[in-house]
Design a protein around this motif. Structure first.
Motif, mmCIF file in Angstrom:
data_model
loop_
_atom_site.group_PDB
_atom_site.id
_atom_site.type_symbol
_atom_site.label_atom_id
_atom_site.label_comp_id
_atom_site.label_asym_id
_atom_site.label_seq_id
_atom_site.Cartn_x
_atom_site.Cartn_y
_atom_site.Cartn_z
ATOM 1 N N TYR A 165 0.957 -0.937 0.118
ATOM 2 C CA TYR A 165 -0.248 -0.164 -0.316
ATOM 3 C C TYR A 165 0.725 1.486 0.045
ATOM 4 C CZ TYR A 165 -3.509 -2.944 1.307
ATOM 5 O OH TYR A 165 -4.368 -4.205 0.963
ATOM 6 N N ALA A 166 0.883 2.310 -0.575
ATOM 7 C CA ALA A 166 0.751 3.711 -0.732
ATOM 8 C C ALA A 166 0.967 3.943 0.934
ATOM 9 C CB ALA A 166 0.172 4.203 -1.880
ATOM 10 N N ALA A 167 1.841 4.347 1.107
ATOM 11 C CA ALA A 167 2.345 5.093 2.001
ATOM 12 C C ALA A 167 1.977 6.586 3.027
ATOM 13 C CB ALA A 167 4.143 5.433 2.856
ATOM 14 N N ALA A 168 0.497 6.798 4.031
ATOM 15 C CA ALA A 168 0.066 8.079 4.575
ATOM 16 C C ALA A 168 1.569 8.610 4.788
ATOM 17 C CB ALA A 168 -1.138 8.298 5.009
ATOM 18 N N LYS A 173 -1.587 3.128 5.950
ATOM 19 C CA LYS A 173 -1.547 2.551 4.456
ATOM 20 C C LYS A 173 -2.451 3.926 3.741
ATOM 21 C CE LYS A 173 -2.303 -1.878 5.566
ATOM 22 N NZ LYS A 173 -2.787 -3.313 6.203
ATOM 23 N N ALA A 174 -2.398 3.928 3.041
ATOM 24 C CA ALA A 174 -3.230 5.139 2.232
ATOM 25 C C ALA A 174 -4.488 4.476 1.623
ATOM 26 C CB ALA A 174 -2.994 6.340 0.826
ATOM 27 N N LEU A 175 -5.648 4.222 1.694
ATOM 28 C CA LEU A 175 -6.495 3.326 0.928
ATOM 29 C C LEU A 175 -7.200 3.395 0.147
ATOM 30 C CD1 LEU A 175 -7.553 1.362 4.468
ATOM 31 C CD2 LEU A 175 -6.359 0.176 2.391
ATOM 32 N N GLU A 273 -6.461 -0.012 12.795
ATOM 33 C CA GLU A 273 -6.420 -0.065 11.513
ATOM 34 C C GLU A 273 -6.613 -1.864 11.283
ATOM 35 O OE1 GLU A 273 -2.870 0.006 8.319
ATOM 36 O OE2 GLU A 273 -3.253 1.815 9.716
ATOM 37 N N ARG A 274 -7.422 -2.090 10.531
ATOM 38 C CA ARG A 274 -7.677 -3.561 10.817
ATOM 39 C C ARG A 274 -6.620 -3.937 9.906
ATOM 40 N NH1 ARG A 274 -12.264 -5.620 12.116
ATOM 41 N NH2 ARG A 274 -11.964 -7.821 10.886
ATOM 42 N N LYS A 275 -6.093 -5.783 10.341
ATOM 43 C CA LYS A 275 -5.065 -6.040 9.863
ATOM 44 C C LYS A 275 -5.497 -6.977 8.812
ATOM 45 C CE LYS A 275 -3.521 -7.515 14.574
ATOM 46 N NZ LYS A 275 -3.203 -8.358 15.903
ATOM 47 N N ASP A 276 -6.964 -7.179 8.017
ATOM 48 C CA ASP A 276 -7.026 -7.749 7.164
ATOM 49 C C ASP A 276 -7.732 -7.239 5.842
ATOM 50 O OD1 ASP A 276 -9.642 -6.649 8.664
ATOM 51 O OD2 ASP A 276 -10.509 -8.210 7.994
ATOM 52 N N ASP A 277 -7.910 -5.634 5.898
ATOM 53 C CA ASP A 277 -7.798 -4.680 5.328
ATOM 54 C C ASP A 277 -7.468 -3.475 4.939
ATOM 55 O OD1 ASP A 277 -9.973 -3.961 7.047
ATOM 56 O OD2 ASP A 277 -11.455 -4.773 5.617
ATOM 57 N N GLY A 278 -6.816 -3.334 6.325
ATOM 58 C CA GLY A 278 -6.499 -2.263 6.582
ATOM 59 C C GLY A 278 -6.908 -0.826 6.975
#
Length: 330
Positions: A165-168, A173-175, A273-278
Motif C-alpha cells: 500500500y502507498a504510505a500515508a 496505509k493510504a487506502l 487499523e484492521r489487519k485484514d483489509d487495513g
C-alpha cells in the motif's frame, strides 16, 4: 496528482541506477575474495576490491495528493513510496529480499539525515536490513518504491497482493481518499432512503436510551453498536475476520474531521487499523465497534448477548449486560 516541480538531469538518473548496480557488484566481489582467501592479487585488483561502498544519495520524503488515495508520501522525484504488510513496525523489520527487493526497491538511508517536507520528522527513522544496508522507515514501516511505477504520480503498486500500500504521511496505509470537507446538508428522503443519510461518509456516535437495555450507543441511522468479548481494548485489537466479519460488520471510522458525537465523550473515541483489509475501525474506550447483520431497523438490538460474547455498548465503552433499563454495564 499535485507535486512540486523538479528536473531530473539524465546523468543524475544514470548515476542513481549505476549506484545500485555497483553496490551489488562490490558485495559479490567481496564474497569471491573471501572464497579465494590466501591467493595473490595484483595491486590494481587489491585497490579495486578495497574501494568503499558508495553511500546512497540523500532521500527526501514529501507529501503529494492522489485523487483516488488522498495524501501519500513520495520521494524527491515524486515517485510514490509504499509499505509492506509482511514487514513489522514494532520493532521495525524488513522481510522483502531477493526477487521481492527487485520488484520493490528499498528506499535507502544515507549518511545524511532524511529530508522531510510535510512529514513529521519524529516519524522518520531507519532499519538495518538482512544484507547490512540501512532502509528508511516511516512510523516504523520500511519504505519501498515499485518497479512498475514509471512516472511521478503512478500508484500501480497500490493493493498489489493485498499486502502493498502507498504510505500515508503518518506511516499508515493510504487506502481511500477522505471525504471532502463539506458541511452536510439536509436532504428529503427518497423512497426507502432515510433522511439522516445526510451523514453518509461521517462517523456518527449517539447515546440513546433503549427501553429494554438502558443507555446504549448507535450510529447516525440509529443502528446499535456492539463490542466483542474476544477482542481486546488494551491494546485495542479486533479478532473478528471472515465469516465473523460478515455477520458483524465493523463500524468504519471516517476521520476526526468527519466525526459527530452526541452524548459521547471525544476522549472515549479512537480507531484501529484492521489487519485484514487495513480499514480504520471505530473504537470506544479501546473496544472495536461492530453492527449486527440481523438488525434490520433502527433501534433493533438482536445482537445483544449473542453467543454470550456480543453486547450493546454504553457511551463509556462498557458492555450492557442487563435488560433492566438502567444502562449499567461493565
Amino acid at each position: 496528482m499535485e507535486f512540486p516541480r523538479w528536473a531530473i538531469p539524465a546523468a543524475a538518473a544514470l548515476t542513481a541506477t549505476g549506484l545500485v548496480v555497483t553496490a551489488c557488484g562490490q558485495e559479490k566481489a567481496g564474497a569471491q575474495r573471501n572464497a579465494a582467501a590466501g591467493t595473490r592479487q595484483s595491486p590494481a585488483a587489491a585497490a579495486t576490491s578495497a574501494a568503499p561502498k558508495p553511500e546512497p544519495e540523500p532521500t527526501t520524503l514529501e507529501v503529494a495528493s492522489v485523487t483516488r488515495l488522498g495524501k501519500v508520501v513520495t520521494d524527491g522525484r515524486g515517485m510514490t513510496l509504499y509499505r509492506f504488510d509482511n514487514d513489522t513496525a514494532r520493532p521495525p523489520a524488513s522481510t522483502c529480499e531477493g526477487a521481492c527487493a527487485k520488484a520493490w526497491p528499498p528506499v535507502w538511508a544515507g549518511a545524511a539525515e532524511t529530508e522531510v517536507k510535510g512529514v513529521r520528522r519524529s516519524l522518520v527513522g531507519k532499519v538495518k536490513r538482512p544484507d547490512g544496508r540501512w532502509q528508511v522507515t516511516l512510523g516504523g514501516w520500511p519504505l519501498y518504491r515499485f518497479a512498475k511505477d514509471a512516472s511521478p504520480g503512478d500508484v500501480k503498486g497500490q493493493g498489489v497482493g493485498g499486502t502493498w500500500y502507498a504510505a500515508a504521511p503518518t506511516g499508515k496505509k493510504a487506502l481511500t481518499a477522505a471525504p471532502t470537507e463539506k458541511a452536510p446538508t439536509e436532504k428529503a428522503p427518497t423512497g426507502n432512503k432515510p433522511a439522516n443519510d445526510r451523514w453518509k461518509g461521517w462517523t456518527v456516535v449517539r447515546a440513546k436510551r433503549d427501553p429494554r437495555l438502558g443507555l446504549i450507543i448507535t450510529d447516525g441511522r440509529g443502528r446499535t453498536l456492539y463490542r466483542y468479548d474476544k477482542d481486546t481494548s488494551r491494546p485495542p485489537n479486533s479478532v473478528c475476520f471472515g465469516a465473523c466479519k460478515k455477520a458483524w460488520p465493523p463500524a468504519v471510522f471516517n476521520g476526526w474531521k468527519h466525526l459527530k458525537l452526541e452524548g459521547v465523550s471525544k476522549k472515549a473515541v479512537n480507531f484501529i487499523e484492521r489487519k485484514d483489509d487495513g480499514k480504520c475501525q471505530l473504537t470506544i474506550n479501546g473496544w472495536p465497534m461492530y453492527f449486527y447483520e440481523k438488525d434490520a431497523r433502527p433501534g433493533d438490538t438482536k445482537g445483544q448477548g449473542v453467543g454470550g460474547v456480543w453486547w450493546a455498548t454504553t457511551p463509556e465503552g462498557r458492555k450492557v449486560m442487563s435488560a433492566t433499563g438502567n444502562g449499567n454495564g461493565y
